[in-house]
Motif scaffolding. Structure first.
Motif, PDB file in Angstrom:
ATOM      1  N   PHE A   1       0.866  -1.183   0.000  1.00  0.00           N
ATOM      2  CA  PHE A   1       0.000   0.000   0.000  1.00  0.00           C
ATOM      3  C   PHE A   1       0.903   1.233   0.000  1.00  0.00           C
ATOM      4  O   PHE A   1       2.007   1.190   0.555  1.00  0.00           O
ATOM      5  CB  PHE A   1      -0.850   0.042   1.262  1.00  0.00           C
ATOM      6  N   VAL A   2       0.409   2.313  -0.575  1.00  0.00           N
ATOM      7  CA  VAL A   2       1.156   3.569  -0.546  1.00  0.00           C
ATOM      8  C   VAL A   2       0.285   4.632   0.106  1.00  0.00           C
ATOM      9  O   VAL A   2      -0.914   4.723  -0.169  1.00  0.00           O
ATOM     10  CB  VAL A   2       1.557   4.015  -1.971  1.00  0.00           C
ATOM     11  N   VAL A   3       0.896   5.428   0.993  1.00  0.00           N
ATOM     12  CA  VAL A   3       0.192   6.528   1.649  1.00  0.00           C
ATOM     13  C   VAL A   3       0.377   7.773   0.780  1.00  0.00           C
ATOM     14  O   VAL A   3       1.510   8.201   0.547  1.00  0.00           O
ATOM     15  CB  VAL A   3       0.758   6.765   3.057  1.00  0.00           C
ATOM     16  N   GLY A   4      -0.726   8.332   0.299  1.00  0.00           N
ATOM     17  CA  GLY A   4      -0.620   9.522  -0.557  1.00  0.00           C
ATOM     18  C   GLY A   4       0.042   9.175  -1.882  1.00  0.00           C
ATOM     19  O   GLY A   4      -0.251   8.145  -2.485  1.00  0.00           O
ATOM     20  N   LYS A   5       0.963  10.039  -2.297  1.00  0.00           N
ATOM     21  CA  LYS A   5       1.602   9.848  -3.606  1.00  0.00           C
ATOM     22  C   LYS A   5       2.985   9.229  -3.426  1.00  0.00           C
ATOM     23  O   LYS A   5       3.816   9.767  -2.698  1.00  0.00           O
ATOM     24  CB  LYS A   5       1.716  11.210  -4.307  1.00  0.00           C
ATOM     25  N   PRO A   6       3.258   8.098  -4.108  1.00  0.00           N
ATOM     26  CA  PRO A   6       4.574   7.478  -3.972  1.00  0.00           C
ATOM     27  C   PRO A   6       5.615   8.224  -4.803  1.00  0.00           C
ATOM     28  O   PRO A   6       5.262   8.894  -5.777  1.00  0.00           O
ATOM     29  CB  PRO A   6       4.364   6.073  -4.535  1.00  0.00           C
ATOM     30  N   SER A   7       6.877   8.079  -4.430  1.00  0.00           N
ATOM     31  CA  SER A   7       7.951   8.560  -5.299  1.00  0.00           C
ATOM     32  C   SER A   7       7.967   7.674  -6.550  1.00  0.00           C
ATOM     33  O   SER A   7       7.448   6.549  -6.535  1.00  0.00           O
ATOM     34  CB  SER A   7       9.298   8.467  -4.587  1.00  0.00           C
ATOM     35  N   ILE A   8       8.571   8.184  -7.622  1.00  0.00           N
ATOM     36  CA  ILE A   8       8.677   7.398  -8.862  1.00  0.00           C
ATOM     37  C   ILE A   8       9.433   6.109  -8.585  1.00  0.00           C
ATOM     38  O   ILE A   8       9.073   5.034  -9.063  1.00  0.00           O
ATOM     39  CB  ILE A   8       9.357   8.235  -9.971  1.00  0.00           C
ATOM     40  N   MET A   9      10.490   6.198  -7.750  1.00  0.00           N
ATOM     41  CA  MET A   9      11.298   5.015  -7.423  1.00  0.00           C
ATOM     42  C   MET A   9      10.449   3.968  -6.692  1.00  0.00           C
ATOM     43  O   MET A   9      10.510   2.775  -7.006  1.00  0.00           O
ATOM     44  CB  MET A   9      12.508   5.409  -6.573  1.00  0.00           C
TER      45      MET A   9
END
Length: 263
Positions: free
Chosen positions: A114-122
């Protein structure tokens, strides 16, 4: 020790347990957001597993020392076995939630990123490639294939993106036992390792690091982190080897891979 071949009755119980484990990940998704603590996520999962599903959370009190919580929450550079705590999730955090339930004496084991908010591109790329590794491994599963074929497919895909495969932790046979034979490593040579047979159940759960493969265990004796503090990702499914391929026992509705794969 060799793998336990499941009877039709046991396979039916594995299907039920697998679906229930997948349902926990669906239930928790809306709660994975900025400001929530991993302990709160643990409590929500625990209550759902025990009260709604009438299941047992397998991680709770498992092992030595006993694991203190009902799910594993592995955030950012934590590879696996992260213990839920009062640490709040923040924007951009990547978290693996690993759920194992016991229903009628049989285990369903699965995990998701899961990702909180917006993930980094990496982070987005690492998470995507790790899921692709899982799917490539799953597509190798059929009677007559070998465990080395699965490991090789996963390792090649991860390393082609300049990522590394964690070696110390692996997938495993599963059924009435949480961890049964065989061990399913996520690297290897094709044509080596145990031959798969219809009726085997096991997990594939690649752990892929953005940096080097080396890991270390924290003083709590559970939490495993990347030595270089690079990001790590993991996805996991419980599988059944069928007569001509495999069945994903923990598939979730949003996934694009087929539940039953035939060769």
């Amino acid at each position: 020790m060799t793998a336990i071949i499941k009877t039709p009755e046991e396979i039916e119980k594995m299907r039920v347990a697998g679906k229930l484990a997948a349902d926990v990940l669906g239930m928790i998704e809306p709660y994975v957001k900025k400001g929530v603590t991993t302990d709160e996520l643990n409590q929500l999962c625990h209550d759902y597993i025990v009260n709604e599903q009438q299941c047992i959370p397998a991680p709770l009190n498992y092992g030595h020392p006993p694991f203190p919580k009902s799910i594993c929450t592995s955030v950012n550079h934590v590879i696996c076995h992260g213990i839920p705590s009062d640490k709040k999730l923040k924007d951009g955090d990547c978290i693996n939630i690993d759920v194992t339930v016991i229903k009628d004496g049989y285990h369903g084991d699965t995990s998701k990123m899961f990702v909180v908010g917006k993930p980094s591109i990496m982070a987005e790329r690492l998470i995507r490639v790790t899921q692709e590794c899982l799917y490539l491994g799953i597509k190798m599963v059929k009677p007559g294939a070998r465990l080395g074929d699965i490991g090789h497919a996963i390792q090649q895909h991860a390393e082609s993106h300049h990522y590394s495969i964690v070696r110390e932790y692996c997938g495993h046979g599963i059924g009435a036992g949480f961890h049964e034979e065989p061990q399913v490593v996520h690297y290897g040579r094709p044509g080596t390792g145990e031959v798969l047979q219809a009726g085997m159940c096991f997990t594939i759960e690649p752990m892929v690091n953005a940096g080097k493969r080396h890991s270390k265990v924290l003083p709590d004796q559970w939490t495993v982190v990347t030595k270089d503090r690079s990001l790590s990702a993991q996805w996991e499914h419980t599988l059944l080897v069928t007569e001509n391929g495999c069945e994903i026992l923990t598939l979730r509705p949003e996934e694009t891979i087929e539940r039953i794969i035939q060769h």
